[in-house]
Write a protein that holds these residues in place. Structure first.
Motif, mmCIF file in Angstrom:
data_model
loop_
_atom_site.group_PDB
_atom_site.id
_atom_site.type_symbol
_atom_site.label_atom_id
_atom_site.label_comp_id
_atom_site.label_asym_id
_atom_site.label_seq_id
_atom_site.Cartn_x
_atom_site.Cartn_y
_atom_site.Cartn_z
ATOM 1 N N CYS A 114 9.354 -7.798 33.263
ATOM 2 C CA CYS A 114 8.306 -7.677 34.282
ATOM 3 C C CYS A 114 8.685 -6.730 35.416
ATOM 4 N N LEU A 115 9.931 -6.215 35.418
ATOM 5 C CA LEU A 115 10.381 -5.413 36.555
ATOM 6 C C LEU A 115 9.520 -4.171 36.746
ATOM 7 N N GLU A 116 9.317 -3.411 35.671
ATOM 8 C CA GLU A 116 8.517 -2.195 35.807
ATOM 9 C C GLU A 116 7.096 -2.517 36.244
ATOM 10 N N ALA A 117 6.538 -3.624 35.762
ATOM 11 C CA ALA A 117 5.175 -3.996 36.163
ATOM 12 C C ALA A 117 5.122 -4.323 37.640
ATOM 13 N N PHE A 118 6.131 -5.012 38.168
ATOM 14 C CA PHE A 118 6.162 -5.284 39.606
ATOM 15 C C PHE A 118 6.227 -3.992 40.410
ATOM 16 N N VAL A 119 6.927 -2.983 39.882
ATOM 17 C CA VAL A 119 7.019 -1.705 40.591
ATOM 18 C C VAL A 119 5.693 -0.965 40.512
ATOM 19 N N ARG A 120 5.140 -0.843 39.296
ATOM 20 C CA ARG A 120 3.911 -0.067 39.123
ATOM 21 C C ARG A 120 2.737 -0.665 39.899
ATOM 22 N N SER A 121 2.651 -1.997 39.934
ATOM 23 C CA SER A 121 1.507 -2.660 40.572
ATOM 24 C C SER A 121 1.728 -2.935 42.056
ATOM 25 N N TYR A 122 2.827 -2.433 42.633
ATOM 26 C CA TYR A 122 3.181 -2.707 44.025
ATOM 27 C C TYR A 122 3.348 -4.208 44.258
ATOM 28 N N GLY A 123 3.744 -4.907 43.191
ATOM 29 C CA GLY A 123 3.887 -6.357 43.299
ATOM 30 C C GLY A 123 4.985 -6.782 44.243
ATOM 31 N N ALA A 124 6.129 -6.061 44.222
ATOM 32 C CA ALA A 124 7.217 -6.423 45.129
ATOM 33 C C ALA A 124 6.809 -6.222 46.576
ATOM 34 N N ALA A 125 6.116 -5.103 46.853
ATOM 35 C CA ALA A 125 5.647 -4.867 48.220
ATOM 36 C C ALA A 125 4.632 -5.927 48.634
ATOM 37 N N LEU A 126 3.797 -6.360 47.675
ATOM 38 C CA LEU A 126 2.806 -7.387 47.986
ATOM 39 C C LEU A 126 3.490 -8.719 48.296
ATOM 40 N N LEU A 127 4.518 -9.073 47.533
ATOM 41 C CA LEU A 127 5.251 -10.313 47.806
ATOM 42 C C LEU A 127 5.856 -10.283 49.203
ATOM 43 N N ARG A 128 6.446 -9.152 49.569
ATOM 44 C CA ARG A 128 7.057 -9.067 50.899
ATOM 45 C C ARG A 128 6.004 -9.122 52.003
ATOM 46 N N ALA A 129 4.910 -8.373 51.823
ATOM 47 C CA ALA A 129 3.880 -8.345 52.864
ATOM 48 C C ALA A 129 3.247 -9.717 53.045
ATOM 49 N N TRP A 130 2.916 -10.370 51.933
ATOM 50 C CA TRP A 130 2.146 -11.611 52.008
ATOM 51 C C TRP A 130 3.006 -12.795 52.421
ATOM 52 N N LEU A 131 4.174 -12.906 51.815
ATOM 53 C CA LEU A 131 4.989 -14.090 52.043
ATOM 54 C C LEU A 131 5.968 -13.926 53.200
ATOM 55 N N VAL A 132 6.631 -12.788 53.271
ATOM 56 C CA VAL A 132 7.651 -12.595 54.304
ATOM 57 C C VAL A 132 7.028 -12.174 55.633
ATOM 58 N N LEU A 133 6.075 -11.223 55.569
ATOM 59 C CA LEU A 133 5.475 -10.699 56.799
ATOM 60 C C LEU A 133 4.172 -11.401 57.168
ATOM 61 N N GLY A 134 3.556 -12.101 56.242
ATOM 62 C CA GLY A 134 2.336 -12.843 56.553
ATOM 63 C C GLY A 134 1.097 -12.007 56.644
ATOM 64 N N VAL A 135 1.031 -10.887 55.919
ATOM 65 C CA VAL A 135 -0.147 -10.014 55.940
ATOM 66 C C VAL A 135 -0.701 -9.943 54.519
ATOM 67 N N ALA A 136 -1.870 -10.536 54.323
ATOM 68 C CA ALA A 136 -2.537 -10.524 53.027
ATOM 69 C C ALA A 136 -3.517 -9.351 52.975
ATOM 70 N N PRO A 137 -3.985 -8.974 51.785
ATOM 71 C CA PRO A 137 -4.956 -7.867 51.715
ATOM 72 C C PRO A 137 -6.188 -8.086 52.585
ATOM 73 N N ASP A 138 -6.636 -9.326 52.703
ATOM 74 C CA ASP A 138 -7.807 -9.581 53.543
ATOM 75 C C ASP A 138 -7.488 -9.439 55.025
ATOM 76 N N ASP A 139 -6.222 -9.412 55.382
ATOM 77 C CA ASP A 139 -5.828 -9.283 56.782
ATOM 78 C C ASP A 139 -5.682 -7.829 57.213
ATOM 79 N N TRP A 140 -6.005 -6.919 56.346
ATOM 80 C CA TRP A 140 -5.759 -5.513 56.665
ATOM 81 C C TRP A 140 -7.022 -4.688 56.421
ATOM 82 N N PRO A 141 -7.372 -3.807 57.380
ATOM 83 C CA PRO A 141 -6.673 -3.550 58.650
ATOM 84 C C PRO A 141 -7.037 -4.521 59.768
ATOM 85 N N ALA A 142 -8.208 -5.187 59.639
ATOM 86 C CA ALA A 142 -8.595 -6.134 60.695
ATOM 87 C C ALA A 142 -8.029 -7.498 60.360
#
Length: 935
Positions: free
Chosen positions: A579-607
């Motif tokens: 699954c590593l390449e899929a996490f990279v291609r789909s920006y999955g790792a960045a999504l995990l960090r943004a959503w869980l670590v930083l607390g910013v979900a897609p619905d929270d951006w930009p407003a």
């Protein structure tokens, strides 16, 4: 032609008088020689053929009090009929007298072949036929039905039904009872009077099709409530209907039978299902599902759908071909010219219930039912049924072929949508709807769940329980859903009897008190997703944007603690090298960090949107998942996969790889080689001004650049302008102000003339010394060297003010702050831009630097925000661009502000990406702008 001569029976009053007289004198009377009929017979015949059938005739008959003598006549007829044999409990009351019997004429209706009760006399039978026909016609109107009930007319009809076994009398009595049963109150009275066993007896005794139709109709109308339907089934009303269905002589009787079975099967009881199966009704019902008459066809299909509510009959229904019938009908109703969603609901429920038995699941799969169910999941109009459909698909948990088909049809993103959508609640099914793969074993002890005892034997045989006492009888598949099995390939006996969660036995603790995994409406979807995640390579289905968003929405948005199964799914995916390449291609790792670590979900951006605060457990989960990916990325396999993506992947894959590396790579040798030596960083920076491949791309990019800066220079503090208010920063002494007073010291020997006409005093020597431009202008061979009033073109007073201060040696006196507008106002076209342009034109690099510092202090200081960064960058000054990049990537900036600032920078840069790229590259690498940057 002469008009017919009026007769006495043309008068309603005469007919009513004859009817009233008959109640006191008897049912006989002398015959009229002209008509060969008794006056009562003539009156009844006229009432039936003329008065009742006339417009408003029934209402007039009731208003004139005709129902009372008519019912009295029926009571006398019932009392004078043949005496019935003694019946068991629940039968109608016996008649109190018997009439002398006489052989029926050859032309009269034949008595029932199976009845041992003698036929009534011909005249009595004819009187009853006429009276019952009139009563049945009257009972087609609601007011008459209420009047008959008030006058106690139900019991005489039941008595006649019990005593008079002639088909014609049974026919008309059943018709009258069927009409009366259209009123709920009368329906209850008919049940209480014991009419049901008599009607059931008529089904087997009568041979006449019309009589059977009226008896069937009466039974159908008596099935007006769940209690009455259950009573009918318990009194044996279903089996003879099913038996008649196979031998129905005409379409009219067939129609009556299927309509009655449809009513009796609503909320199908166990007794109804058993009787219909014993009566052999499944085969005829399936055959009639393709009947040319629409009424018969639709009633039959709905009856089959109702029967699916009983687990005991579903296997037999599948063997008879019911699965294919229901799937075909549901597909037709969902077609372009299909029926409304409301008409599809019973079929959807039936198809979902059929998924509970293995034999029917195989038939449903072969009939194309999986495609049909996935189509329903995609249909927003069917959202109320989605929980039921997902729960039905759990039945295919161990069917590898079906799972492959479901995945190919796109089930995974639909399941993820179930986790984050507002789906309707699944309708609760009764115990009798449980899977019949493990039939219920009835015991004298306390009733247990439908498949519990068989499941318990299986658990013991598989080693999941030490013995019968190791499993609490309070647990059943319908009450406590299981954990997914450790071995996904191992067969399970039934989807409704999955493997129970293992609990360790501790002294003094019962397994019944062990902590059970939570199971809400999301449980079926999570169970299926967990099954998909156990595949050797689940990346194509689960490591996608929609699937990850669904899982993360559930994990962070659940009102209580999320199901551990969801956490296990995420952990399983991040630990799978495939699954590593899929996490990279789909920006999955960045999504995990943004959503869980930083607390910013897609619905929270930009407003930003109002949502619960980020829990520490979410941050810990995100860091743990990213650590799993780091382990995969830094393994030999991961290094090869990332290198291949960055060097040989598509342009989109190369950018995604460069963006993801700072999140999942901690080895300096790896990220330096990929990002710095092999150009990954420049790829990412060049992609900033291109169309975003992900809604959160700029947020991800800002976070990635900040992380990379921390990797390159972990102890570097940003060289930002002093972040202190100006009133707390004492200015340097001003050297120009003494020239402005009424008695300037020293006296000015020069004035500069602005376009506005304003004259500003100056010292020639100081001005000539400050800049090569003014040295040539004021001390050279130009005409201005001999002038005391030197014009300065294209300069406003506000922009000229810092220039004059700088010419006279002021450094840090605060004059440079004057032309700078406050935050929130544009810098382009302002006096600050004009002053910067003048400083460059007049060759005053020190003033340029001071003005740029002033702009940075005001717009990039504590009062400035992310929106100011783009404004400052638009000035096109390299040093200000560096300030903007440092502000954006500063480690103390919150992720949202950092990303908004990068958005402003990208918008300000436009198509000229070079200055922005160089500024960001210099800041990330920790070098001064203008120095040599690695290629």
């Amino acid at each position: 032609m002469a008009a017919a001569k009026p007769t006495l029976t043309d008068s309603l009053s005469f007919c009513l008088a004859q009817l009233t007289a008959a109640t006191g004198e008897g049912l006989g009377g002398e015959k009229d020689p002209a008509t060969n009929e008794t006056p009562l017979g003539c009156a009844l015949l006229a009432l039936r053929t003329r008065h009742i059938k006339a417009a408003g005739g029934i209402e007039r008959f009731r208003a004139r009090g005709g129902l009372r003598p008519l019912l009295a006549l029926l009571r006398r007829a019932a009392a004078s009929g043949p005496a019935p044999s003694q019946d068991g409990p629940g039968s109608a009351p016996s008649s109190v007298a018997s009439a002398a019997s006489s052989p029926a004429p050859a032309s009269g209706p034949a008595p029932s072949a199976v009845s041992s009760t003698p036929s009534p006399p011909v005249r009595l039978r004819k009187t009853l036929d006429l009276a019952l026909s009139i009563l049945a016609d009257c009972c087609t109107e609601g007011a008459c039905r209420a009047e008959v009930r008030r006058l106690g007319g139900i019991l005489p009809l039941v008595t006649i039904l019990q005593c008079m076994k002639t088909d014609s009398i049974q026919n008309r009595t059943a018709r009258a009872l069927g009409n009366l049963a259209m009123e709920p109150e009368s329906c209850g009275d008919i049940h209480s009077a014991g009419a049901v066993p008599l009607l059931v007896e008529s089904l087997t005794a009568c041979q006449d099709s019309l009589c059977l139709q009226n008896v069937v109709r009466a039974l159908r109308n008596l099935a007006d409530s769940p209690q009455h339907r259950l009573a009918l089934a318990q009194q044996g009303a279903v089996r003879p209907l099913a038996e008649l269905l196979a031998t129905a002589p005409d379409a009219a009787l067939t129609s009556a039978l299927v309509r009655a079975l449809l009513e009796l099967s609503r909320g199908c009881s166990r007794a109804c299902a058993e009787q219909l199966s014993l009566g052999g009704g499944l085969g005829p019902l399936v055959s009639l599902a393709s009947h040319p008459k629409r009424v018969i066809r639709e009633a039959t299909i709905l009856t089959l759908a109702n029967l699916c509510a009983q687990g005991l009959i579903r296997p037999a229904l599948g063997n008879a071909g019911g699965v294919e019938v229901l799937v075909r009908e549901l597909r037709q109703r969902r077609g372009p010219s299909g029926a409304s969603p409301a008409s599809q609901q019973p079929l959807v429920r039936a198809v979902c219930l059929l998924c509970r038995e293995a034999i029917n699941r195989a038939r449903l799969r072969d009939a194309g039912g999986l495609d049909l169910l996935i189509g329903l999941l995609r249909d927003p109009r069917a959202s109320a049924w989605h929980p039921r459909i997902v729960a039905a698909l759990v039945g295919f948990l161990y069917d590898t072929g079906a799972l492959g088909r479901l995945q190919a049809l796109g089930l995974v993103p639909l399941l993820a949508g179930q986790l984050c959508g507002e789906a309707g609640e699944e309708e609760e099914e009764g115990r009798e709807a449980a899977s019949w793969d493990f039939p219920e074993e009835r015991t004298p002890e306390r009733a247990q769940g439908g498949s519990f005892r068989s499941l318990r034997s299986w658990l013991i045989s598989e080693g999941y329980a030490a013995g019968p006492d190791d499993i609490s009888p309070d647990w059943s598949p319908e009450q406590c859903p299981p954990r997914e099995p450790a071995e996904p390939a191992s067969p399970a006996p039934s989807p409704t009897s999955l493997r129970a969660p293992r609990t360790q036995r501790t002294p003094g603790r019962s397994p019944a008190t062990a902590i059970e995994e939570p199971w809400g409406r999301e449980g079926p979807a999570l169970l299926l997703l967990s099954r998909f995640s156990q595949a050797p390579d689940p990346s194509g289905a689960l490591v996608t944007g929609p699937a990850l968003c669904g899982l993360l929405t559930y994990v962070t948005g659940a009102p209580g603690p999320p199901s551990p199964r969801a956490l296990r799914i995420l952990s399983r995916l991040t630990c799978n090298p495939a699954c590593l390449e899929a996490f990279v291609r789909s920006y999955g790792a960045a999504l995990l960090r943004a959503w869980l670590v930083l607390g910013v979900a897609p619905d929270d951006w930009p407003a930003p949107r109002a949502r619960p605060a980020l829990h520490s457990r979410h941050r810990e989960l995100g860091e743990r998942l990213l650590q799993n990916l780091t382990v995969q990325a830094e393994s030999p396999f991961g290094v090869g996969a990332l290198t291949h993506l960055l060097l040989s992947g598509s342009p989109e894959d190369r950018v995604a790889c460069a963006l993801t590396l700072p999140f999942i790579c901690r080895k300096p040798s790896l990220w330096r080689r990929l990002l710095l030596e092999q150009g990954g960083l420049r790829l990412l920076l060049a992609a900033l001004t291109r169309p975003a491949p992900h809604p959160l791309f700029l947020f991800f990019a800002a976070d990635s650049l900040s992380c990379l800066q921390g990797l390159v220079s972990p102890t570097l503090s940003p060289a930002l302008p002093p972040a202190v208010p100006m009133d707390l920063d004492p200015p340097s002494p001003c050297l120009y102000e003494p020239l402005l007073g009424p008695a300037p010291v020293p006296a000015p020997d020069l004035h500069f003339l602005l376009d506005s006409g304003l004259q500003l005093p100056a010292q020639r020597a100081a001005s000539a010394t400050a800049s090569p431009f003014f040295r040539a202008l004021l001390s050279g061979s130009f005409a201005e060297a001999q002038m005391d009033l030197v014009p300065l073109r294209g300069l406003s007073p506000g922009a000229a003010w810092p220039v004059l201060h700088h010419l006279h040696g002021c450094r840090g006196c605060g004059a440079a702050l004057g032309p700078v507008p406050p935050p929130g106002q544009p810098l382009l076209g302002s006096e600050a831009e004009e002053a910067l342009e003048a400083a460059g034109r007049f060759l005053l690099p020190g003033l340029e630097e001071e003005l740029e510092e002033a702009v940075g202090r005001i717009h990039l200081g504590p009062q400035g925000g992310p929106e100011s960064v783009g404004e400052v960058f638009r000035l096109g000054r390299p040093r200000l661009a560096a300030h903007c990049a440092r502000w954006t990537l500063g480690p103390e900036k919150c992720p949202r502000k950092r990303a908004l600032a990068l958005v402003g920078l990208v918008e300000a840069a436009g198509e000229e990406a070079g200055p922005l790229t160089e500024a960001l590259l210099a800041v990330v690498m920790g070098i001064e702008l203008g120095a040599r940057v690695p290629a």
